[in-house]
Design a protein around this motif. Structure first.
Motif, PDB file in Angstrom:
ATOM      1  N   GLU A 139       4.261  -5.193 -10.032  1.00 28.45           N
ATOM      2  CA  GLU A 139       4.307  -3.891  -9.374  1.00 28.45           C
ATOM      3  C   GLU A 139       5.675  -3.636  -8.745  1.00 28.45           C
ATOM      4  OE1 GLU A 139       0.636  -1.659  -7.339  1.00 28.45           O
ATOM      5  OE2 GLU A 139       1.821  -2.727  -5.874  1.00 28.45           O
ATOM      6  N   MET A 140       6.335  -4.720  -8.269  1.00 20.00           N
ATOM      7  CA  MET A 140       7.659  -4.559  -7.662  1.00 20.00           C
ATOM      8  C   MET A 140       8.675  -4.108  -8.716  1.00 20.00           C
ATOM      9  SD  MET A 140       7.491  -5.063  -4.563  1.00 20.00           S
ATOM     10  CE  MET A 140       6.078  -5.436  -3.584  1.00 20.00           C
ATOM     11  N   LYS A 167      18.069  -3.178  -9.649  1.00 25.49           N
ATOM     12  CA  LYS A 167      16.771  -3.833  -9.659  1.00 25.49           C
ATOM     13  C   LYS A 167      16.920  -5.315  -9.303  1.00 25.49           C
ATOM     14  CE  LYS A 167      13.229  -4.618 -13.206  1.00 25.49           C
ATOM     15  NZ  LYS A 167      12.833  -4.109 -14.527  1.00 25.49           N
ATOM     16  N   LYS A 182      18.469  -5.476  -5.426  1.00 20.75           N
ATOM     17  CA  LYS A 182      17.720  -4.876  -4.329  1.00 20.75           C
ATOM     18  C   LYS A 182      16.253  -5.264  -4.335  1.00 20.75           C
ATOM     19  CE  LYS A 182      20.720  -0.837  -4.301  1.00 20.75           C
ATOM     20  NZ  LYS A 182      21.443  -0.894  -3.017  1.00 20.75           N
ATOM     21  N   VAL A 183      15.742  -5.721  -5.475  1.00 22.99           N
ATOM     22  CA  VAL A 183      14.320  -6.043  -5.545  1.00 22.99           C
ATOM     23  C   VAL A 183      14.090  -7.508  -5.908  1.00 22.99           C
ATOM     24  CG1 VAL A 183      12.141  -5.524  -6.709  1.00 22.99           C
ATOM     25  CG2 VAL A 183      13.702  -3.680  -6.114  1.00 22.99           C
ATOM     26  N   PRO A 220      16.134 -10.535  -3.636  1.00 22.86           N
ATOM     27  CA  PRO A 220      15.594 -10.721  -2.279  1.00 22.86           C
ATOM     28  C   PRO A 220      14.181 -11.302  -2.282  1.00 22.86           C
ATOM     29  CG  PRO A 220      16.601  -8.562  -2.471  1.00 22.86           C
ATOM     30  CD  PRO A 220      16.608  -9.154  -3.848  1.00 22.86           C
ATOM     31  N   ILE A 221      13.350 -10.876  -3.233  1.00 29.63           N
ATOM     32  CA  ILE A 221      11.986 -11.400  -3.254  1.00 29.63           C
ATOM     33  C   ILE A 221      12.000 -12.852  -3.726  1.00 29.63           C
ATOM     34  CG2 ILE A 221       9.713 -11.140  -4.319  1.00 29.63           C
ATOM     35  CD1 ILE A 221      10.152  -8.148  -4.304  1.00 29.63           C
ATOM     36  N   ALA A 238      16.618 -14.065   4.831  1.00 25.51           N
ATOM     37  CA  ALA A 238      18.047 -13.790   4.833  1.00 25.51           C
ATOM     38  C   ALA A 238      18.498 -13.237   6.168  1.00 25.51           C
ATOM     39  CB  ALA A 238      18.396 -12.802   3.741  1.00 25.51           C
ATOM     40  N   HIS A 266      10.906  -7.374   2.017  1.00 28.43           N
ATOM     41  CA  HIS A 266      12.070  -7.773   2.801  1.00 28.43           C
ATOM     42  C   HIS A 266      12.739  -6.598   3.493  1.00 28.43           C
ATOM     43  CE1 HIS A 266      13.196  -6.762  -1.297  1.00 28.43           C
ATOM     44  NE2 HIS A 266      14.355  -6.369  -0.822  1.00 28.43           N
ATOM     45  N   ARG A 267      12.160  -5.389   3.343  1.00 31.47           N
ATOM     46  CA  ARG A 267      12.764  -4.216   3.967  1.00 31.47           C
ATOM     47  C   ARG A 267      11.817  -3.617   4.991  1.00 31.47           C
ATOM     48  NH1 ARG A 267      16.075  -0.499   0.344  1.00 31.47           N
ATOM     49  NH2 ARG A 267      17.376  -1.965  -0.799  1.00 31.47           N
ATOM     50  N   TYR A 324      14.483   3.854  -0.193  1.00 33.83           N
ATOM     51  CA  TYR A 324      14.867   3.157  -1.430  1.00 33.83           C
ATOM     52  C   TYR A 324      15.332   4.118  -2.526  1.00 33.83           C
ATOM     53  CZ  TYR A 324      14.862   0.123  -5.465  1.00 33.83           C
ATOM     54  OH  TYR A 324      15.246  -0.560  -6.580  1.00 33.83           O
TER      55      TYR A 324
END
Ligand code: ATP
Ligand code: MG
Lengths: 274, 464
Positions: free
Chosen positions: A178-179, A193, A196-197, A200-201, A274, B189-190, B198
């Protein structure tokens, strides 16, 4: 004598040295420079100010007072036993090896995660690198780079890299579908992608890899001392040849203290995010 | 031992205190540094070149109108999606008239959608409804090309969306449409503000402007003041408000929502439906809403498309579908809902309070009856299975006969299932003066229904 497999490996090393010798030299000089500057920075302050700085840094990362004081105590013990200079050499080798390993491994891990299935080439390479007995890397490293710290660092990088590649790959694959849909549905580019997604995950997983990488580097640094890497590993190798239990134990203890310090620091970095 | 623990606790507590203090302190310093660095960067960054916009992409296209003169936002034309290796084979079979199941067993291809065509008007709330696996998500995702259709076309504002290249597709997704997800899809994380921003960040809008717009969007969904929270601190309903705020922040024309409220509990779900209706009437977005819940569809949909096995079986307003089901499938779907609306026994039962175990002695039983001032009680066995009912006169008899327990004097009692309609319960009730026990298929006692509850039903006219 050797079978064709061994002869092939030997020929390969020869060919590389003959045709790529100049590249290897540049490589060696650059690594030498990095190693020296890191070592220089680490040994620039006296032990006591260093330890205070370490406590402060540890406070910033872990935000735990007791843990930070214990870390300070660990380094004070190293100084008190008289292994400060060796410890700093070892520490700089570990830091440089980890840095180089991470710089190579994270992009590799990202690359490996982009296909439908696990990339079989990268997977096989990682298996090879991690299970080939660590001593074996010392042989070509010595041929290419001579004796000293640089071949030690290179052998260490090869040995310590696989967990970072694996856990980066795994971390990105485990990003919930889904992310990824969120990133796509809002029109992200591939780079957006990723940065930013996905990264980090995947960060906790990647940091777990870095943690393992540091631990493997430390274990390897001692082996690398057999080709003149110096540091605490050098003390241990000397102790072995003179059968000196006292020095062997003290230097070994210093390795353990460094290992625990680096482990706690990277671990809490992972927990705090982070 | 205990003194050791006593000694360690204050240390741990102090350490935790220091930890919290440092965490907030360092967090603040970090934010300060980040703020000033960004401020510096903003002043010194060259303005990014303004690239292609969605406006430019959609400029050439002429948005069509339907026969009533309504503007049409989305046209779906003969859209099909086959999952599997040999889609052509499956399509050929479908053209011969084979159905989804047959194609699946013959080719091992899975039919997601076949030959779907319809229009969605501008500003319409369009609901896709159907059972699980009917192809709702596939259809919705083919419209924004998160799933690439196998054949057919989607026109958006008159432009052939299915033929856009990757770059233009991304731009269109950024500015023209957005999506709300079933499991919220918030980036863990946000914080709320950065999650909502976003889409704007992806568009390259400068930080100050995008945060401003994010805050406005957060206010719109009723979450003012929550901007700095992390998603993990929010309840499900609040998370989905954030999801909605994020989708609205880019001010898109089209909103795709896939089972957006299905993960929420019924009360919150009702609130969110009201909220969506309010927002839609304020902003006039075109909404494509997927659900498998007819009640939700009836409440939200200007029009509803009922799907089955990858095809649309009926499109119409709520009234049209309820009054005039197109076929037996729709009819059943609608009936299903009606039946669930009938009042059933489980809605009226109370937890069984005063009950006896069959292994209890007569004296204990009599005492319990005295205590709660009754002269009949339900009897169950050790596994909570309903055995029957004991009356005080029977217990007295057992006591005089010297029985060890009351199992000898238990008499049968009429019981009902949890799904028995109240109308039947009431019919049983008039033949006894006793609360009716409710038991499941295995005979386990779930509860009982008292005459007063039944009276309530009759008064409200629900028992006919
Ligand atoms: N990635 C996929 N690969 C293969 N088959 C798929 C895939 N995604 C969906 N399908 C199949 O396509 C059909 C339609 O699925 P879809 O997810 O669109 O249904 P849905 O109506 O959204 O159902 P649900 O209510 O369960 O979400 C189903 O038979 C499903 O098994
Ligand atoms: Mg679905």
């Amino acid at each position: 004598m050797a079978s064709p497999v061994g002869i092939f490996a030997e020929e390969l090393v020869d060919v590389i040295q003959y045709y790529l010798g100049w590249l290897l030299t540049i490589f060696k000089d650059v690594l030498d420079l990095i190693l020296e500057s890191v070592g220089g920075i680490l040994t620039f302050p006296d032990p006591v100010p260093f330890i205070f700085a370490l406590i402060l840094i540890s406070l910033l990362i872990t935000k735990r007072l007791v843990l930070s004081l214990l870390i300070g105590a660990a380094f004070y013990i190293i100084e008190w036993m008289g292994y400060w200079d060796s410890a700093m050499v070892t520490l700089s080798m570990v830091l440089v090896a980890t840095l180089v390993a991470v710089l190579i491994a994270v992009p590799l891990g990202i690359r490996a995660s982009s296909g439908e299935k696990a990339n079989p080439v990268i997977k096989a390479l990682m298996d090879f690198m991690q299970t080939m007995p660590a001593f074996v890397y010392l042989i070509p490293a010595v041929i290419f780079f001579g004796l000293g710290a640089v071949p030690g660092v290179i052998a260490t990088v090869i040995f310590a890299m696989p967990p970072v590649v694996r856990l980066t790959n795994l971390g990105i694959r485990q990003v919930p579908p889904e992310m990824n849909e969120v990133a796509d549905a809002f029109g992200s580019t591939g780079w957006q992608k990723l940065t930013k997604v996905q990264l980090p995950i995947a960060l906790p997983s990647i940091m777990a890899g870095v943690n393992q990488c540091i631990m493997l580097s430390l274990s390897m640094v001692v082996i690398a001392a057999m080709i003149g890497g110096g540091g605490l590993g050098g003390d241990i190798v000397n102790a072995l040849s003179t059968i000196d239990v006292a020095v062997g134990f003290e230097a070994g203890l210093a390795v353990v203290l460094i290992a625990m310090t680096l482990d706690r620091l990277t671990q809490s970095f992972r927990e705090n995010g982070a | 031992m205990s003194s050791g623990i006593m000694k360690r606790r204050p240390l741990k507590a102090a350490d935790d205190k220091v930890h919290d203090f440092l965490t907030t302190g360092i967090g603040r310093v970090k934010a300060l540094i980040r703020g000033s660095v960004k401020g510096f960067a903003k002043e010194h960054r060259p303005r990014s070149k303004n690239g292609r916009t969605a406006k430019a992409i959609f400029a050439e296209a002429q948005s069509p109108t339907d026969e009533d003169g309504n503007e049409i936002m989305i046209q779906v034309k003969k859209l099909s999606k086959i999952y599997g290796r040999r889609p052509e084979e499956a399509l050929a079979l479908l053209r011969e008239g084979k159905d989804k199941g047959e194609v699946q067993s013959m080719t091992s291809n899975n039919v997601g959608l076949y030959d779907v065509s319809f229009d969605i008007r501008k500003g319409e709330m369009f609901v896709l409804m159907g059972l699980s696996g009917s192809g709702k998500s596939t259809l919705e995702r083919c419209m924004n090309r998160l799933i690439e259709p196998t054949s057919g076309q989607v026109f958006i504002d008159g432009l052939d969306f299915t033929s856009l290249n990757d770059e233009d597709l991304r731009i269109a997704r950024r500015e023209k449409m957005s999506m709300v997800f079933q499991n919220f899809g918030l980036l863990p994380h946000r914080n709320v503000k950065d999650n909502v921003a976003y889409g704007l960040e992806i568009q390259g809008i400068p930080e100050s402007e995008r945060l401003e717009r994010a805050v406005a969007s957060i206010e719109l969904v009723g979450l003012a003041g929550y901007g700095d929270r992390m998603p993990s601190d929010l309840s499900g309903g609040m998370k989905q408000r954030v999801g909605l705020a994020r989708a609205l922040a880019t001010d898109p024309d089209i909103l795709f929502m896939d089972e957006a409220f299905s993960a929420l509990d019924p009360l919150i779900r009702g609130d969110m439906q009201d909220e969506l209706i309010r927002i839609q009437s304020e902003l006039g977005k075109t909404v494509i809403f997927v659900t498998h819940d007819l009640d939700e569809a009836l409440k939200l949909g200007d029009r509803i498309a009922l799907m089955k096995d990858g095809r649309i079986v009926q499109i119409g307003t709520a009234e049209e579908i309820l009054q005039n089901p197109a076929d037996e499938y729709v009819d059943r779907f609608v009936k299903e809902v009606d039946r669930s609306k009938i009042l059933t026994a489980n809605l009226f039962m109370r937890k069984p309070k005063n009950i006896l175990y069959e292994t209890q002695g007569p004296r204990t039983a009599l005492r319990m009856m005295d205590n709660c001032d009754r002269d009949d009680m339900l009897v169950i066995d050790g596994e909570k299975r309903l055995i029957g009912m004991a009356r005080s006169d029977g217990i007295l008899r057992a006591m005089n006969a010297g029985d060890r327990d009351i199992s000898g004097i238990v008499s049968d009692v009429p019981s009902v299932r949890p799904d028995t309609p109240m109308s039947e319960v009431v019919q049983i009730m008039v033949t006894t003066d006793f609360p009716i026990p409710v038991a499941d298929d295995d005979g386990i006692l779930l509860g009982m229904i008292s005459p007063s509850a039944a009276a309530e039903t009759l008064r409200n006219g629900g028992g006919e």
